[in-house]
Scaffold this motif. Structure first.
Motif, PDB file in Angstrom:
ATOM      1  N   VAL A 122     -13.002   3.385   6.305  1.00 24.75           N
ATOM      2  CA  VAL A 122     -13.227   2.566   5.111  1.00 24.75           C
ATOM      3  C   VAL A 122     -12.553   3.222   3.905  1.00 24.75           C
ATOM      4  N   VAL A 123     -12.709   4.557   3.817  1.00 18.84           N
ATOM      5  CA  VAL A 123     -12.063   5.294   2.724  1.00 18.84           C
ATOM      6  C   VAL A 123     -10.544   5.153   2.825  1.00 18.84           C
ATOM      7  N   ALA A 124     -10.003   5.282   4.049  1.00 18.00           N
ATOM      8  CA  ALA A 124      -8.559   5.138   4.243  1.00 18.00           C
ATOM      9  C   ALA A 124      -8.100   3.732   3.868  1.00 18.00           C
ATOM     10  N   GLY A 125      -8.889   2.732   4.233  1.00 15.28           N
ATOM     11  CA  GLY A 125      -8.547   1.355   3.894  1.00 15.28           C
ATOM     12  C   GLY A 125      -8.520   1.129   2.394  1.00 15.28           C
ATOM     13  N   LEU A 126      -9.508   1.695   1.703  1.00 16.13           N
ATOM     14  CA  LEU A 126      -9.534   1.564   0.240  1.00 16.13           C
ATOM     15  C   LEU A 126      -8.327   2.262  -0.396  1.00 16.13           C
ATOM     16  N   ALA A 127      -7.934   3.403   0.185  1.00 16.47           N
ATOM     17  CA  ALA A 127      -6.762   4.116  -0.329  1.00 16.47           C
ATOM     18  C   ALA A 127      -5.500   3.270  -0.160  1.00 16.47           C
ATOM     19  N   PHE A 128      -5.367   2.615   0.988  1.00 16.50           N
ATOM     20  CA  PHE A 128      -4.217   1.733   1.217  1.00 16.50           C
ATOM     21  C   PHE A 128      -4.216   0.570   0.227  1.00 16.50           C
ATOM     22  N   LEU A 129      -5.386  -0.025   0.008  1.00 17.25           N
ATOM     23  CA  LEU A 129      -5.463  -1.159  -0.913  1.00 17.25           C
ATOM     24  C   LEU A 129      -5.176  -0.725  -2.346  1.00 17.25           C
ATOM     25  N   GLY A 130      -5.635   0.487  -2.705  1.00 19.74           N
ATOM     26  CA  GLY A 130      -5.357   0.997  -4.044  1.00 19.74           C
ATOM     27  C   GLY A 130      -3.872   1.218  -4.271  1.00 19.74           C
ATOM     28  N   LEU A 131      -3.215   1.861  -3.296  1.00 19.38           N
ATOM     29  CA  LEU A 131      -1.767   2.085  -3.407  1.00 19.38           C
ATOM     30  C   LEU A 131      -1.027   0.747  -3.416  1.00 19.38           C
ATOM     31  N   GLY A 132      -1.464  -0.161  -2.540  1.00 22.65           N
ATOM     32  CA  GLY A 132      -0.829  -1.468  -2.493  1.00 22.65           C
ATOM     33  C   GLY A 132      -0.988  -2.231  -3.793  1.00 22.65           C
ATOM     34  N   GLY A 133      -2.174  -2.111  -4.410  1.00 21.69           N
ATOM     35  CA  GLY A 133      -2.406  -2.790  -5.679  1.00 21.69           C
ATOM     36  C   GLY A 133      -1.529  -2.240  -6.792  1.00 21.69           C
TER      37      GLY A 133
END
Length: 263
Positions: free
Chosen positions: A87-98
């Motif tokens: 979940v943390v990794a997913g949030l990191a991906f979404l943050g970078l993507g955003g």
């Protein structure tokens, strides 16, 4: 040119930050004064927005697979531990993507809608006294230079985003401090990107505008962060884009020591 003297601070950092955010509000005021022009500026943002919504939706769809791909060490962990780290990794991906999506959206939209946004910027300049030191730059030459500078800014945003992505894995810090830093970084890149038109109009390229904005960084950050946060709202990027261009013109004039109040 002594950039530190051009944009010499007149209030505290917090006051200048809020003043920068206020420039976006002043840009929004153009919707009332020139509704036709501002609404026309939404068209390229709609085109670009559709592309980036599709791209970000694709990222969201595959984010679980990406999170699993970068956390193979968690395969043998308990279900709770494995789910938490992914979940943390997913949030990191979404943050970078955003972050990359917002900066890239701005760059692409400015290229697509160059004639519209140039007109909005020029109208703001005329309202506050015109453009001192204006140079005549052919359209295709201007478009080529602005596109090259935009690519450089997006690439730099990607390089800065990688450490933020990695920091996103740190418990608590990755979900609290990193988003704030990400908004500040994204806001800075947006400010530098959006002031391109008024600086090109004066014959100034990316290194010069970056140096001049740094001379009053709180104001530039205030404007850029306000735009960044608005762009995160659904449809915010499309509706705010013309106002952001208008506000950026005011930011450029202020940074260059030129009037931003009607006489």
């Amino acid at each position: 040119m002594d950039a530190s003297r051009i944009a010499s601070p007149v209030t505290g950092a917090v006051g200048r930050f809020l003043a920068g955010a206020g420039l976006l509000l002043r840009g929004l005021g153009l919707y009332v004064r020139s509704p036709g022009l501002m609404l026309l500026g939404i068209v390229p943002a709609l085109i670009s927005g559709a592309l980036f919504v599709g791209a970000f939706a694709t990222l969201v769809y595959f984010v679980d697979d990406l999170a699993a791909l970068v956390t193979p060490f968690a395969d043998d962990w308990s279900k709770t531990g494995r789910s938490l780290v992914r979940v943390v990794a997913g949030l990191a991906f979404l943050g970078l993507g955003g972050l990359l999506a917002v900066v890239s959206f701005t760059a692409v939209t400015l290229v697509i809608g160059d004639p519209f946004y140039e007109k909005i910027s020029e109208q703001v300049e005329q309202r506050y006294g015109g453009t001192p030191g204006a140079v005549d730059v052919p359209f295709w030459s201007s478009l080529r230079r602005s596109s090259a500078d935009s690519v450089r800014l997006v690439a730099l945003a990607a390089l800065v985003g990688i450490p933020l992505f990695l920091a996103g894995f740190i418990p608590v810090v990755g979900q609290t401090v990193v988003p704030v830093v990400g908004a500040a970084v994204g806001g800075w890149f947006l400010a530098v990107e959006l002031v391109g038109a008024p600086f090109y109009r004066r014959g100034m390229r990316l290194p010069q505008r970056r140096t001049i904005l740094k001379a009053d960084r709180p104001t530039s950050l205030g404007f850029g962060v306000a735009v960044f946060l608005c762009f995160l709202i659904p449809l915010g990027a499309v509706l705010i884009m013309p106002a952001a261009v208008a506000g950026a013109t005011l930011l450029a004039r202020r940074s260059l020591g030129q009037p931003i109040e009607e006489s």
